[in-house]
Design an enzyme around this catalytic site. Structure first.
Site, PDB file in Angstrom:
ATOM      1  CB  SER A 169      -0.926   0.013   1.226  1.00 31.83           C
ATOM      2  OG  SER A 169      -0.167   0.139   2.414  1.00 31.83           O
ATOM      3  N   GLY A 170       0.234   2.394  -0.101  1.00 33.90           N
ATOM      4  CA  GLY A 170       0.882   3.700   0.089  1.00 33.90           C
ATOM      5  C   GLY A 170       2.119   3.932  -0.757  1.00 33.90           C
ATOM      6  CE1 TYR A 202       6.939   6.477  11.800  1.00 32.79           C
ATOM      7  CE2 TYR A 202       7.398   8.820  11.959  1.00 32.79           C
ATOM      8  CZ  TYR A 202       7.096   7.711  11.195  1.00 32.79           C
ATOM      9  OH  TYR A 202       6.966   7.827   9.828  1.00 32.79           O
TER      10      TYR A 202
HETATM   11  N1  NAP Z   1       2.342   8.743   5.207  1.00 36.42           N
HETATM   12  C1  NAP Z   1       3.075   9.632   5.860  1.00 36.42           C
HETATM   13  O1  NAP Z   1       2.588  10.729   6.250  1.00 36.42           O
HETATM   14  C2  NAP Z   1       4.534   9.355   6.113  1.00 36.42           C
HETATM   15  C3  NAP Z   1       5.372  10.427   6.454  1.00 36.42           C
HETATM   16  C4  NAP Z   1       6.723  10.186   6.687  1.00 36.42           C
HETATM   17  C5  NAP Z   1       7.230   8.894   6.554  1.00 36.42           C
HETATM   18  N2  NAP Z   1       6.385   7.874   6.237  1.00 36.42           N
HETATM   19  C6  NAP Z   1       6.956   6.526   6.131  1.00 36.42           C
HETATM   20  O2  NAP Z   1       6.649   5.980   4.859  1.00 36.42           O
HETATM   21  C7  NAP Z   1       6.739   4.554   4.913  1.00 36.42           C
HETATM   22  C8  NAP Z   1       5.565   3.938   4.167  1.00 36.42           C
HETATM   23  O3  NAP Z   1       4.366   4.228   4.866  1.00 36.42           O
HETATM   24  P1  NAP Z   1       3.049   4.698   4.116  1.00 36.42           P
HETATM   25  O4  NAP Z   1       2.828   6.112   4.456  1.00 36.42           O
HETATM   26  O5  NAP Z   1       3.081   4.287   2.692  1.00 36.42           O
HETATM   27  O6  NAP Z   1       1.948   3.880   4.951  1.00 36.42           O
HETATM   28  P2  NAP Z   1       1.071   2.597   4.557  1.00 36.42           P
HETATM   29  O7  NAP Z   1       0.233   2.875   3.367  1.00 36.42           O
HETATM   30  O8  NAP Z   1       0.391   2.218   5.817  1.00 36.42           O
HETATM   31  O9  NAP Z   1       2.145   1.487   4.155  1.00 36.42           O
HETATM   32  C9  NAP Z   1       2.951   0.858   5.100  1.00 36.42           C
HETATM   33  C10 NAP Z   1       3.551  -0.403   4.496  1.00 36.42           C
HETATM   34  O10 NAP Z   1       4.385  -1.027   5.487  1.00 36.42           O
HETATM   35  C11 NAP Z   1       4.038  -2.393   5.556  1.00 36.42           C
HETATM   36  N3  NAP Z   1       4.245  -2.937   6.895  1.00 36.42           N
HETATM   37  C12 NAP Z   1       3.736  -2.474   8.074  1.00 36.42           C
HETATM   38  N4  NAP Z   1       4.042  -3.324   9.077  1.00 36.42           N
HETATM   39  C13 NAP Z   1       4.755  -4.340   8.507  1.00 36.42           C
HETATM   40  C14 NAP Z   1       5.328  -5.530   9.014  1.00 36.42           C
HETATM   41  N5  NAP Z   1       5.227  -5.884  10.325  1.00 36.42           N
HETATM   42  N6  NAP Z   1       5.998  -6.333   8.164  1.00 36.42           N
HETATM   43  C15 NAP Z   1       6.086  -6.029   6.870  1.00 36.42           C
HETATM   44  N7  NAP Z   1       5.551  -4.930   6.315  1.00 36.42           N
HETATM   45  C16 NAP Z   1       4.885  -4.088   7.134  1.00 36.42           C
HETATM   46  C17 NAP Z   1       2.556  -2.458   5.182  1.00 36.42           C
HETATM   47  O11 NAP Z   1       2.248  -3.740   4.628  1.00 36.42           O
HETATM   48  P3  NAP Z   1       1.375  -4.878   5.356  1.00 36.42           P
HETATM   49  O12 NAP Z   1       0.398  -4.205   6.262  1.00 36.42           O
HETATM   50  O13 NAP Z   1       0.754  -5.597   4.213  1.00 36.42           O
HETATM   51  O14 NAP Z   1       2.388  -5.704   6.070  1.00 36.42           O
HETATM   52  C18 NAP Z   1       2.484  -1.407   4.085  1.00 36.42           C
HETATM   53  O15 NAP Z   1       2.813  -1.965   2.848  1.00 36.42           O
HETATM   54  C19 NAP Z   1       6.781   4.192   6.406  1.00 36.42           C
HETATM   55  O16 NAP Z   1       8.101   3.849   6.770  1.00 36.42           O
HETATM   56  C20 NAP Z   1       6.381   5.496   7.100  1.00 36.42           C
HETATM   57  O17 NAP Z   1       6.957   5.612   8.381  1.00 36.42           O
HETATM   58  C21 NAP Z   1       5.050   8.070   6.008  1.00 36.42           C
END
Ligand code: NAP
Length: 253
Positions: free
Chosen positions: A12-13, A153
């Site tokens: 996702s994302g 975090y």
């Molecule tokens: N969105 C924001 O505002 C933001 C801002 C700064 C940084 N980030 C960073 O961006 C990165 C991607 O997040 P996103 O925003 O795209 O959120 P997201 O849509 O919730 O995606 C998170 C991804 O991480 C995977 N994940 C979570 N727990 C996991 C586990 N135990 N094992 C394997 N995979 C796992 C999820 O896959 P499954 O659930 O299928 O395992 C999903 O594919 C993260 O590192 C986040 O900290 C996000």
């Protein structure tokens, strides 16, 4: 082109958008996350659209053995990884002592340890083949001048940022560049259960996930060490770096 990209958190994302972008550019993919159904449909969609190879390896990066499982899968499939995108992550809020050690441990594994382990496992092949790109999705949170609840975090993202800088500086002479990607608020599933919080953040603070991924790709390919996504966050980080800690503490108390 026969280069292959391994993307964590590809279900996702940002991870899904990374998969789309690299596939559009002709890269083969290895996608990992826990949700096998999502990975399957993303992979088959990209295979059909772009005539690339896309394999999936479901894994829970909270488990210590997961990086080895992913590495062994690639070895057994005879796949060499040219680009590693350490992207998986989620949020964890609450007071430190109210969260069990098991939850902290899993969180640290997903956000930092697994990224470091995967880099350690795939780096020797990159060195041998004189090419490698590592993309570490950190956050502007890594620059926070003051840390309280939710600080794990920040701590994990700072760890990933510093780790990424180390890899970049130690291996760039061997054509292996590591780029720390530092997005601010981005529309993904990350804030899915935080509707109230989400609506309290002004819309100009939100970035489009595809845009973040495009910027990350450009930065990584041109050998940049770090990318802060969006002008608003570039300004914010500038002030985060120069603002005295005592002043932030005063405002937070
Ligand atoms: N969105 C924001 O505002 C933001 C801002 C700064 C940084 N980030 C960073 O961006 C990165 C991607 O997040 P996103 O925003 O795209 O959120 P997201 O849509 O919730 O995606 C998170 C991804 O991480 C995977 N994940 C979570 N727990 C996991 C586990 N135990 N094992 C394997 N995979 C796992 C999820 O896959 P499954 O659930 O299928 O395992 C999903 O594919 C993260 O590192 C986040 O900290 C996000």
């Amino acid at each position: 082109m026969n280069k292959t990209v391994l993307i964590t958190g590809a279900s996702s994302g940002l991870g899904k958008d990374f998969a789309n972008l690299y596939a559009e550019k002709g890269y083969n993919l290895v996608l990992t996350a826990r949700r096998e159904g999502n990975l399957k449909s993303i992979a088959s969609d990209l295979i059909n659209k772009y005539n690339i190879s896309a394999l999936i390896i479901p894994a829970d990066l909270g488990e210590k053995e997961a990086p080895n499982k992913i590495f062994n899968f690639c070895e057994e499939s005879n796949i060499k990884i040219d680009i590693l995108v350490n992207n998986a992550g989620y949020g964890l809020t609450g007071e430190f002592d109210k969260i069990s050690w098991e939850e902290h441990d899993t969180f640290i594994n997903v956000l930092s340890t697994s990224a470091i382990a995967l880099t350690r496992l795939f780096l020797p092949n990159m060195i041998d083949r004189k090419y490698g790109r590592v993309v570490n999705v950190s956050s502007v949170a890594a620059f926070a001048p003051y840390t309280n609840s939710g600080g794990m975090y920040i701590a994990t993202k700072l760890m990933l940022l510093k780790f990424s800088e180390m890899i970049h500086n130690d291996y760039k002479s061997r054509n292996i560049y590591s780029c720390a990607v530092c997005p601010g608020f981005t529309h993904t599933e990350f804030h899915r259960d935080m509707k109230e919080f989400k609506s309290s953040i002004p819309s100009f603070m939100w970035m489009d996930s595809r845009k973040v991924v495009e910027q990350a790709y450009e930065a990584s390919m041109s050998g940049k060490e770090i990318i802060i996504n969006g002008w608003i966050y570039k300004i914010l980080v500038f002030f985060m770096k120069i603002i005295p800690k005592w002043l932030v503490k005063l405002r937070s108390n």
